[in-house]
Structures are given as C-alpha cells and as structure tokens.
Design an enzyme around this catalytic site. Structure first.
Site, PDB file in Angstrom:
ATOM      1  N   ARG A  67     -42.505 -53.424 -42.636  1.00 22.94           N
ATOM      2  CA  ARG A  67     -41.024 -53.421 -42.541  1.00 22.94           C
ATOM      3  C   ARG A  67     -40.836 -53.790 -41.212  1.00 22.94           C
ATOM      4  O   ARG A  67     -41.100 -53.161 -40.262  1.00 22.94           O
ATOM      5  CB  ARG A  67     -40.366 -51.976 -42.833  1.00 22.94           C
ATOM      6  CG  ARG A  67     -39.308 -51.781 -42.882  1.00 22.94           C
ATOM      7  CD  ARG A  67     -38.850 -50.532 -43.228  1.00 22.94           C
ATOM      8  NE  ARG A  67     -37.351 -50.385 -43.405  1.00 22.94           N
ATOM      9  CZ  ARG A  67     -36.589 -50.061 -42.318  1.00 22.94           C
ATOM     10  NH1 ARG A  67     -37.236 -49.773 -41.145  1.00 22.94           N
ATOM     11  NH2 ARG A  67     -35.026 -49.814 -42.614  1.00 22.94           N
ATOM     12  N   LYS A 108     -40.037 -49.143 -32.668  1.00 25.99           N
ATOM     13  CA  LYS A 108     -40.004 -47.649 -32.753  1.00 25.99           C
ATOM     14  C   LYS A 108     -40.530 -46.822 -31.385  1.00 25.99           C
ATOM     15  O   LYS A 108     -41.104 -47.378 -30.309  1.00 25.99           O
ATOM     16  CB  LYS A 108     -40.800 -46.684 -33.743  1.00 25.99           C
ATOM     17  CG  LYS A 108     -40.165 -47.123 -35.233  1.00 25.99           C
ATOM     18  CD  LYS A 108     -40.362 -46.416 -36.169  1.00 25.99           C
ATOM     19  CE  LYS A 108     -39.582 -46.857 -37.368  1.00 25.99           C
ATOM     20  NZ  LYS A 108     -40.233 -46.454 -38.780  1.00 25.99           N
TER      21      LYS A 108
END
Ligand code: HH2
Length: 291
Positions: free
Chosen positions: A262, A228
């Site tokens: 995740r 991210k």
C-alpha cells in the site's frame, strides 16, 4: 540466527514465493491524513488522484474517509460515507481497477460494496465485532485484516509486546480463523502487520525484517510502510521527504514475498518493486540452478 533469518534463506532459494505483487494506491478523501491530508478532500481532487494512480499502474485503489493517524479525530458514519461513496461509484463506472474501502464501520463498508468496492480494508482486524467479516462473506469481497491496538488517541501507549512478530502473527491468525468461520474464503483474507499502528519504530522494523514469517502463515500479506514515522525516526526526514525510505521498505517487502504493498507514490514504488523482484527472481533462479 532467528527463525526469520532461516525462513528468509529458504525463501531466497525458492523462487515460487515471488508471486505477482500488486500495488495498492492510497486515496485519502480526508482533511487530516498524516501525509496527504486535505490534498484530495473534494470529489474532483479525489477523482483526479484516483485516475492518476490508475494511469500509473495501480492494481488496487484504497479509498478512505477517516484518518487513522495518531491523535486524529473520529468521523461519524454519515461524513465518512459522503466522502468515499461518490469516489467509489465514479471510479467503478470508469474503470475495472480493484477498489477497496478503508473503514472499520459496517455501514460505510456496506455502502461502499454496493457502490462497487471489491475489498474491505479493516485496520482493526475485526476488533469491532463480526459485522465486517459477515459483509465480506455475503458479497464475496476481499477482507484485509490489519493489526492495530486501541484507537488513534491511545495506540501510541500500547506498544508493549514480548515478541512483536509472534504476537501480531498470532492475533492476525485468530482474526483470520474467525473470518473463515463466518464464511470468508481463505484466498480472500489478507493479513497486514499494521506498520506504525501501536508499534514503535523498532517494532515496525522488526515486523518488516521478519515479514517472511507472516508470509509463511499461508494468507496473502499486504504491507503499508509508505511515508511512515519509522522512516522519520531512522533518517530524521519530514513526512514529505520519505520517498527513499519508502522505496527501501517496498523493495524489501517485495522480495520477502508479500502479495500487495500500500503506497502513496504509485509510479515510483511500482518501479521499485518490479526491479527488486526481477533481481530476486534472477538470483533465486541462479541459486536454484547451482544448488
Ligand atoms: N495505513 C494507514 C491507513 N490504512 N491500511 C492498511 N491495510 N495498512 C496500512 O498500513 C494502513 C492502512 C495509514 O496511512 P494513511 O492512509 O496514509 O494515513 P491516514 O490514516 O492518516 O489517513
């Protein structure tokens, strides 16, 4: 010292919080996801990636047919269905792996559950209404409640919080209570801080730093730091070059007591989490023995 530091210290003395950790592998059947868009957009490519992640030891495969990255274009239910249902059906026929569907649309969730999915991963944490919780309750499915604000078009302008951790935890707890009232079992409800969703890089870091406060709410916690933008903001790394930053966040999250992480890179991150947990468990045991 913040309450997060105090909690973290307490957790380090209590090895019981280090429960089994599950690795959720990301399977984006999309042309436009932020880090792997277009790589698994056909059924064959998606199945190949899914099988590979299962072979690498993924405990859960999260199948998504709509990108949620900032600025992504919305997808209609028919398109999303046609992307995710054949993948779920085929993987279910081949494997006992836990399957989740990353969707906010009740019609997609319903078809996915019928095709064999076990978990609804709702990145809106029931902001769209009760339907996803009703479906989870009716099917005895898991329900991930991920914190977010607005839509992919607006979320980057919605990062105003007094205390980001308190606000996110309060909002998730409210959504969890709603889900419980609708009939979802507490043990089937997972909370997720929504790293990068209406969060600045600093806010994403703060949510990770104070993960033990979310774990202390009593629901299993899932976290998705993989590749991210907070890693890019810290290290200047392009989205294809964020493996090390992701591993650091995975190690930290594992030790903080989350139930699942995740990730896109299953094998590397599974090993990262295993070693981090082994170190934490050992030091927790030593701390205990000498307390
Ligand atoms: N992050 C993304 C999508 N779904 N679900 C949960 N529960 N937690 C997350 O952090 C999360 C999520 C975004 O990542 P990705 O799926 O790789 O990208 P895109 O939304 O562009 O498909």
């Amino acid at each position: 010292m913040s309450s997060g530091d105090a909690l973290y210290g307490r957790f380090m003395k209590d090895s019981h919080h280090l429960r089994p950790l599950r690795i959720m592998g990301v399977l984006n059947v999309t042309p436009d996801s932020f880090s792997d868009g277009g790589q698994h957009a056909t059924l064959e490519q998606a199945l190949h990636k899914g099988r590979q992640m299962i072979a690498e030891g993924a405990d859960i495969i999260d199948v998504g047919g709509e990108s949620t990255r900032p600025g992504s274009a919305p997808v209609d239910a028919a398109t999303e269905l046609s992307r995710v249902v054949p993948v779920i059906e085929t993987l279910r026929a081949e494997s006992d792996v836990v399957l989740s569907v990353d969707t906010t649309k009740p019609e997609v969730a319903q078809a996915a559950l019928q095709a064999g999915a076990n978990i609804i991963n709702d990145v809106s944490a029931l902001r769209g209404g009760d339907a996803l919780a009703q479906l989870a309750a009716a099917h005895g499915a898991g329900l991930v409640l991920m914190h977010s604000r607005g839509t992919p078009a607006t979320m980057q302008s919605l990062c105003q919080y007094d205390d980001v951790v308190k606000t996110v935890n309060d909002e998730l707890l409210q959504a969890a209570r709603r889900a419980q009232n609708i009939g979802v079992l507490a043990s089937d409800i997972w909370l997720d801080p929504g790293i990068g969703f209406a969060k600045t890089a600093a806010q994403s870091l703060e949510l990770l730093r104070r993960l033990p406060e979310m774990v202390a709410l009593g629901f299993p916690v899932l976290v998705g730091p993989s590749r991210k933008s907070f890693i890019g903001a810290l290290c200047g790394a392009d989205v294809t070059q964020r493996l090390g930053g992701t591993a650091a966040a995975v190690a930290w999250s594992a030790v903080a007591g989350v139930a699942a992480i995740r990730v896109h890179d299953v094998a590397v991150m599974k090993q990262t989490a295993q070693v981090a947990l082994a170190i934490a468990r050992h030091s927790a045991e030593v701390t205990h023995a000498h307390a």
